[in-house]
Design an enzyme around this catalytic site. Structure first.
Site, PDB file in Angstrom:
ATOM      1  NE  ARG A   2      -2.342   0.351   3.728  1.00  0.00           N
ATOM      2  CZ  ARG A   2      -1.976   1.049   4.806  1.00  0.00           C
ATOM      3  NH1 ARG A   2      -2.005   2.357   4.794  1.00  0.00           N
ATOM      4  NH2 ARG A   2      -1.598   0.422   5.896  1.00  0.00           N
ATOM      5  NE  ARG A   6      -0.263   8.576   1.368  1.00  0.00           N
ATOM      6  CZ  ARG A   6      -0.949   8.880   2.464  1.00  0.00           C
ATOM      7  NH1 ARG A   6      -2.231   9.170   2.368  1.00  0.00           N
ATOM      8  NH2 ARG A   6      -0.381   8.885   3.624  1.00  0.00           N
ATOM      9  NE  ARG A  15      -6.791   9.595  -4.967  1.00  0.00           N
ATOM     10  CZ  ARG A  15      -6.683   9.463  -3.667  1.00  0.00           C
ATOM     11  NH1 ARG A  15      -5.758   8.692  -3.184  1.00  0.00           N
ATOM     12  NH2 ARG A  15      -7.508  10.091  -2.852  1.00  0.00           N
ATOM     13  CG  ASP A  51      -8.315   0.024   0.641  1.00  0.00           C
ATOM     14  OD1 ASP A  51      -7.193   0.490   0.875  1.00  0.00           O
ATOM     15  OD2 ASP A  51      -9.070  -0.425   1.531  1.00  0.00           O
ATOM     16  CE1 TYR A 126      -8.970  -0.496   9.045  1.00  0.00           C
ATOM     17  CE2 TYR A 126      -8.540  -2.561   7.918  1.00  0.00           C
ATOM     18  CZ  TYR A 126      -8.095  -1.351   8.410  1.00  0.00           C
ATOM     19  OH  TYR A 126      -6.787  -0.992   8.273  1.00  0.00           O
TER      20      TYR A 126
HETATM   21  O1  1CP Z   1      -0.876  -1.905   3.984  1.00  0.00           O
HETATM   22  C1  1CP Z   1      -1.391  -2.985   4.274  1.00  0.00           C
HETATM   23  O2  1CP Z   1      -1.419  -3.445   5.435  1.00  0.00           O
HETATM   24  C2  1CP Z   1      -1.990  -3.779   3.149  1.00  0.00           C
HETATM   25  C3  1CP Z   1      -3.419  -4.110   3.313  1.00  0.00           C
HETATM   26  C4  1CP Z   1      -4.324  -2.892   3.314  1.00  0.00           C
HETATM   27  C5  1CP Z   1      -4.940  -2.280   4.407  1.00  0.00           C
HETATM   28  C6  1CP Z   1      -4.793  -2.629   5.877  1.00  0.00           C
HETATM   29  C7  1CP Z   1      -4.744  -2.209   2.133  1.00  0.00           C
HETATM   30  C8  1CP Z   1      -4.321  -2.597   0.766  1.00  0.00           C
HETATM   31  N1  1CP Z   1      -5.647  -1.245   2.520  1.00  0.00           N
HETATM   32  C9  1CP Z   1      -5.777  -1.239   3.910  1.00  0.00           C
HETATM   33  C10 1CP Z   1      -6.673  -0.336   4.693  1.00  0.00           C
HETATM   34  C11 1CP Z   1      -6.309   1.091   4.470  1.00  0.00           C
HETATM   35  N2  1CP Z   1      -6.639   1.793   3.355  1.00  0.00           N
HETATM   36  C12 1CP Z   1      -5.519   1.918   5.318  1.00  0.00           C
HETATM   37  C13 1CP Z   1      -4.916   1.502   6.669  1.00  0.00           C
HETATM   38  C14 1CP Z   1      -5.619   2.141   7.810  1.00  0.00           C
HETATM   39  C15 1CP Z   1      -5.134   1.579   9.141  1.00  0.00           C
HETATM   40  O3  1CP Z   1      -3.977   1.843   9.515  1.00  0.00           O
HETATM   41  O4  1CP Z   1      -5.915   0.864   9.786  1.00  0.00           O
HETATM   42  C16 1CP Z   1      -5.384   3.162   4.662  1.00  0.00           C
HETATM   43  C17 1CP Z   1      -4.652   4.385   5.151  1.00  0.00           C
HETATM   44  C18 1CP Z   1      -6.092   3.051   3.439  1.00  0.00           C
HETATM   45  C19 1CP Z   1      -6.203   4.084   2.368  1.00  0.00           C
HETATM   46  C20 1CP Z   1      -5.403   3.781   1.164  1.00  0.00           C
HETATM   47  N3  1CP Z   1      -5.594   2.672   0.354  1.00  0.00           N
HETATM   48  C21 1CP Z   1      -4.373   4.569   0.596  1.00  0.00           C
HETATM   49  C22 1CP Z   1      -3.847   5.893   1.171  1.00  0.00           C
HETATM   50  C23 1CP Z   1      -4.806   7.008   1.049  1.00  0.00           C
HETATM   51  C24 1CP Z   1      -4.701   7.800  -0.199  1.00  0.00           C
HETATM   52  O5  1CP Z   1      -5.721   8.381  -0.539  1.00  0.00           O
HETATM   53  O6  1CP Z   1      -3.628   7.939  -0.773  1.00  0.00           O
HETATM   54  C25 1CP Z   1      -3.943   3.933  -0.576  1.00  0.00           C
HETATM   55  C26 1CP Z   1      -2.908   4.414  -1.558  1.00  0.00           C
HETATM   56  C27 1CP Z   1      -4.724   2.720  -0.705  1.00  0.00           C
HETATM   57  C28 1CP Z   1      -4.656   1.734  -1.826  1.00  0.00           C
HETATM   58  C29 1CP Z   1      -4.290   0.355  -1.432  1.00  0.00           C
HETATM   59  N4  1CP Z   1      -4.695  -0.293  -0.299  1.00  0.00           N
HETATM   60  C30 1CP Z   1      -4.136  -1.558  -0.255  1.00  0.00           C
HETATM   61  C31 1CP Z   1      -3.385  -1.738  -1.451  1.00  0.00           C
HETATM   62  C32 1CP Z   1      -2.604  -2.990  -1.824  1.00  0.00           C
HETATM   63  C33 1CP Z   1      -3.513  -0.567  -2.208  1.00  0.00           C
HETATM   64  C34 1CP Z   1      -3.020  -0.328  -3.632  1.00  0.00           C
HETATM   65  C35 1CP Z   1      -1.547  -0.229  -3.778  1.00  0.00           C
HETATM   66  C36 1CP Z   1      -1.070   1.204  -3.802  1.00  0.00           C
HETATM   67  O7  1CP Z   1      -0.954   1.806  -2.749  1.00  0.00           O
HETATM   68  O8  1CP Z   1      -0.845   1.688  -4.890  1.00  0.00           O
END
Ligand code: 1CP
Length: 323
Positions: A2, A6, A15, A51, A126
């Protein structure tokens, strides 16, 4: 991992102000966001821009992803009658946008695409907490006080995740990753009873598709042996466990993924290269290893540092191949 994108200016530009769920629902934008880190870093695989909560949003659960906080539910799951809010998923209809993104990527990418899902325990946390948690108090309280409700909840989630992953593979994903990010909060016996069976259902339910399966968690040092029995080909390890020790815990038939500390990547590039070199050295004698960070990229990471890490990993493995 994840947030690979960013720290990139091109990610922030695309974005802009929109919500991440809006970006995910547009196949052209989601495909472009998937490809940006591949272009910039030259990594060996792409992870789908989506996500773990996307399949739940797709079946009508009221989840938002808030900046800096992650997934948030207006009405958390607390009782037996909340289960009816999780209807079975029809991927071709409910996840059509995600499958369209994968179709675009399958024709555009020259590296494998990793599809993914959240594991039932992490997704359930969650739903029950209503968002992120430090203690997982409500989640653990539900599993211990209402075990039948808990098992019904994770079984429904497992069916949703398996259907989503099978559809992702059919659309063109060439590997899958099951993210059980918060499983490390459980004791081994609670993990074995309340989390492992639903994850095993998913990983074994993919066996006939013959794609590599990666099983990921954070802080799971004491769970690695159990996680390795869930049916994946690869188990993720974070920086808390040295790779040779992790290898002994998962056994000879399972490869490892990991385990550079993402926080170390904030140090000067010379220091980060040394730390990455140490991971490569520890991995040298293993039967299988995917270099990765132990958890997501921190947004303040300098992209040039990550590029230097990728280059070092490639140079080290190329030198080994010619030995
Ligand atoms: O990081 C991990 O542990 C992988 C599993 C996971 C989790 C726990 C993903 C995969 N999403 C999440 C929930 C989530 N989504 C959180 C964690 C919150 C917490 O600490 O409890 C957050 C901050 C998000 C939001 C999110 N999803 C972002 C950041 C926000 C933004 O607007 O930039 C991003 C970039 C994602 C996309 C995402 N989520 C997961 C993956 C594999 C991906 C795509 C890969 C990538 O980032 O490009």
């Amino acid at each position: 991992m994840r947030q690979a994108g960013r720290s990139l200016p091109e990610y922030r530009a695309l974005r802009a102000k929109g919500s991440i769920l809006d970006a995910i629902s547009s196949p052209e934008i989601a495909a472009e966001l998937t490809m940006q880190p591949v272009r910039r870093y030259g990594v060996d695989a792409a992870i789908l821009f989506s996500d773990i909560v996307v399949p739940l949003v797709a079946i009508g659960v009221d989840i938002e992803i808030l900046p800096g906080r992650g997934p948030v539910l207006a009405a958390p799951f607390r009782h037996d009658d909340d289960l009816s809010r999780l209807r079975p998923i029809e991927p071709e209809v409910d996840l059509a946008h995600v499958l369209d993104t994968i179709t675009i990527l399958a024709s555009e990418l020259d590296v494998p695409l990793i599809g993914f899902a959240g594991a039932p325990f992490t997704l359930a946390s969650y739903l029950v907490e209503g968002g992120s948690s430090r203690t997982f108090g409500l989640t653990k309280s539900l599993m211990h006080s209402e075990p039948a409700t808990w098992h019904a909840l994770v079984d429904r989630l497992a069916a949703i995740c398996l259907a989503s992953l099978r559809a992702q593979v059919k659309a063109g994903a060439s590997a899958i990753q099951l993210f059980d990010s918060w499983a490390g909060t459980l004791s081994p016996s609670d993990y074995a009873e309340f989390a492992l069976p639903a994850s095993t259902f998913i990983l074994e339910g993919l066996a006939d598709l013959h794609v590599p399966r990666i099983h990921f968690g954070v802080g799971t040092g004491e769970l690695l042996g159990l996680m390795a029995r869930a049916g994946a080909d690869v188990v993720g390890v974070d920086w808390r466990v040295p790779l040779p020790l992790a290898a002994a815990r998962v056994g000879p038939d399972v490869a490892l993924q990991g385990n550079l500390d993402p926080a170390v990547c904030l140090a000067p590039t010379r220091v980060v290269r040394e730390a990455a070199g140490k991971v490569m050295n520890e991995a040298a004698g293993l039967s299988g290893h995917i270099f990765n960070l132990g958890h997501g990229v921190l947004p303040e990471t300098d992209p040039d540092t990550l590029k230097a890490v990728v280059d070092l990993v490639h140079a080290t493995s190329a030198a080994r191949d010619t030995e």
